[in-house]
Design a protein around this motif. Structure first.
Motif, short mmCIF file in Angstrom:
data_model
loop_
_atom_site.label_atom_id
_atom_site.label_comp_id
_atom_site.label_asym_id
_atom_site.label_seq_id
_atom_site.Cartn_x
_atom_site.Cartn_y
_atom_site.Cartn_z
N ASP A 143 1.02 -1.20 -0.19
CA ASP A 143 -0.07 0.04 -0.20
C ASP A 143 0.92 1.36 0.02
O ASP A 143 1.70 1.41 0.99
N PRO A 144 0.94 1.73 -1.09
CA PRO A 144 1.79 3.33 -1.08
C PRO A 144 1.68 4.07 -0.05
O PRO A 144 2.90 4.84 0.22
N SER A 145 0.60 4.13 0.38
CA SER A 145 0.37 5.17 1.49
C SER A 145 0.85 4.55 2.73
O SER A 145 1.08 5.49 3.78
N ALA A 146 1.10 3.54 2.93
CA ALA A 146 1.60 2.80 4.15
C ALA A 146 3.37 2.78 4.18
O ALA A 146 3.87 2.53 5.11
N GLU A 147 3.67 2.95 3.00
CA GLU A 147 5.25 2.83 2.93
C GLU A 147 5.84 4.38 2.78
O GLU A 147 5.35 5.40 2.41
N GLY A 148 7.01 3.98 3.34
CA GLY A 148 7.97 5.53 3.41
C GLY A 148 8.54 5.64 4.65
O GLY A 148 8.89 4.96 5.43
N PRO A 207 1.19 8.82 10.19
CA PRO A 207 -0.25 8.87 9.79
C PRO A 207 -1.17 8.65 10.78
O PRO A 207 -2.27 9.21 10.77
N PRO A 255 2.03 -0.06 10.06
CA PRO A 255 0.74 -0.36 9.19
C PRO A 255 0.22 -1.50 9.18
O PRO A 255 0.97 -2.62 9.40
N ASP A 272 5.04 13.28 11.41
CA ASP A 272 4.30 13.05 10.36
C ASP A 272 3.67 11.60 10.02
O ASP A 272 3.24 11.37 9.00
#
Length: 150
Positions: A55-60, A74, A147, A72
């Motif tokens: 899930d790109p929104s959970a990666e980083g 989430p 996540p 920052d």
């Protein structure tokens, strides 16, 4: 002959069982005790790096600060609440799976995470994966710092 081997094996097992807790206590990590609320919470600053979560929104790379919750990340406030809950239980959520642990051989996917920084004044450098049942449980125990993965 068989009787002697059996007796030797039983005695050896008894000696090792009696010695193992003392050896582990002497060489293992100290237990993590709950700390009082307040100033120690302010020293929680973590960098959470997640990759291949699907899930790109959970990666980083996410920064998490507690007391007050910020950065920052989430889910900063629930993540800080979870870390406080684990500390109150006396649990170190960053401890690796103990050597020799019996883990189910299932895969939870390729997701990996690394958490570095300071948690309640303690240095943290922990790696997480979903490579087997123990690692999946360890990851899930640290939600929402890490996540949710399906």
């Amino acid at each position: 002959m068989l009787r002697r081997l059996t007796l030797t094996a039983i005695v050896s097992l008894a000696v090792l069982s009696a010695a193992a807790p003392g050896a582990a206590a002497a060489s293992g990590p100290l237990p993590l005790l709950p700390l009082p609320q307040g100033e120690d919470d302010a020293r929680t600053r973590l960098t959470v790096t997640v990759s291949e979560a699907g899930d790109p929104s959970a990666e980083g790379v996410f920064e998490l600060e507690c007391a007050p919750a910020g950065g920052d990340h989430p889910a900063a406030e629930p993540a800080c609440d979870r870390l406080a809950e684990l500390a109150d239980e006396g649990t170190n959520p960053f401890a690796p799976v103990p050597r020799g642990a019996m883990c189910t051989q299932q895969s939870g996917g390729p997701a990996t995470a690394r958490i570095t920084g300071t948690w309640r004044g303690r240095h943290v450098d922990a790696v997480f994966s979903r490579a087997d049942g123990c690692e999946i449980s360890r990851w899930n125990n640290l939600r929402p710092v890490l996540p949710g993965i399906r």
